[in-house]
Design an enzyme around this catalytic site. Structure first.
Site, PDB file in Angstrom:
ATOM      1  CE  LYS A   1      -7.022   1.367   3.839  1.00 52.62           C
ATOM      2  NZ  LYS A   1      -5.819   2.001   4.429  1.00 52.62           N
TER       3      LYS A   1
ATOM      4  CB  CYS B   1      -3.940  -1.570   4.881  1.00 48.51           C
ATOM      5  SG  CYS B   1      -2.927  -1.260   6.351  1.00 48.51           S
TER       6      CYS B   1
ATOM      7  CD  GLU C   1      -2.582   1.228   2.652  1.00 48.67           C
ATOM      8  OE1 GLU C   1      -3.644   1.892   2.679  1.00 48.67           O
ATOM      9  OE2 GLU C   1      -2.137   0.622   3.652  1.00 48.67           O
TER      10      GLU C   1
END
Length: 285
Positions: A119, A153, A44
């Site tokens: 995300k 994440c 990321e």
């Protein structure tokens, strides 16, 4: 069927040009090629390294400047995927849509196609520090080696979204990550193990290492790559096929056996996917 995957512990450091960034990425891909990797995962916020190039006055670029590199980033990684004949999860790159910026993972296919997954869950620091927007929906991606999902994440910390990915057919979850201390790192690492156990899937995880002293929110990084399995007899007892050395600049590689996933889902010591109580809770498809 087996898939060979490599996960890059990408070393962030100050650079002077986009070409320097390109050479560093190429180095990791050449290494993965030597290992025979078919999928390569970068972490990321990979392209925040470009902010360290700075402006004409020598000041680091702002997060809102990163979308200016989008075409160059996409062209670079698309050319890499075609040249090396691999699927590349090119970490994440910040793009602009309307008046908002989004943290978007990119999947580069060997045939030149590019897929995106924004995300979905944004941390307080990303909202407060960078005013980052959240993605609108989950996709899974069909490849010649099976169905995968890319969850970034913080996303892996939410059981519902991974359950949704598995319900849509994903056997492998690629998780590019970026954490700045042990607390954040272990949140992502431990929940990756939980998601692998709950859904009987593989999770391929990696993070950034090194530091960018001129770039806000990227001054510290704590990272380690890991290739994580369900916890059952056909797999290593700790659920780890491979892992890197914490905070080292390196790449880790392992083979994912998709047939073993089917085996443990059907007749494993526990059959967590088959035994889920959809009469009590949905798959969130």
């Amino acid at each position: 069927m087996k898939i060979r995957v490599s996960a890059v512990q990408y070393h962030l450091h100050t650079i002077q040009s986009f070409d320097e960034f390109a050479r560093q990425c190429e180095h990791y891909l050449k290494t993965a090629e030597e290992f025979g990797a078919e999928f390569v995962l970068f972490p990321e916020f990979l392209t925040t390294q470009l902010m360290s190039i700075g402006d004409a006055e020598g000041r680091a670029l702002n997060i809102t400047d990163l979308p200016d590199f989008t075409d160059s980033y996409r062209e670079l990684f698309s050319s890499f995927a075609k040249r090396f004949g691999v699927h590349i999860i090119g970490g994440t790159h910040v793009i602009r849509r309307g008046d908002k910026i989004y943290n978007v993972a990119h999947l580069f296919y060997p045939d030149g196609r590019i897929a995106e997954q924004a995300k979905l869950h944004i941390t307080p620091a990303e909202v407060e520090g960078w005013n980052m927007g959240a993605g609108e929906g989950l996709q899974v991606f069909e490849t010649e080696k099976g169905t995968i999902a890319v969850l970034t994440c913080y996303d892996i910390e939410f059981p519902e979204i991974v359950r949704m990915a598995k319900a849509r057919g994903a056997d492998v979850i690629f998780c590019p990550s970026c954490t700045d201390d042990r607390h954040g790192f272990y949140r992502v690492r431990y929940t990756s193990h939980a998601r692998a156990i709950e859904n009987q899937v593989y999770v391929v995880l990696t993070g950034t290492v090194g530091f960018l002293p001129t770039v806000d929110l990227m001054r510290a990084n704590f990272g380690q790559a890991a290739i994580i399995t369900p916890n059952d007899i056909p797999f290593p007892p700790g659920g780890i096929l491979a892992e890197g050395v914490i905070n080292d600049d390196m790449i880790v590689t392992a083979d994912l056996d998709l047939d073993l996933l089917a085996e443990v889902r059907e007749k494993g010591s526990v059959t967590t996917w088959r035994d889920r109580r959809t009469d009590l809770y949905p798959d969130w498809e």
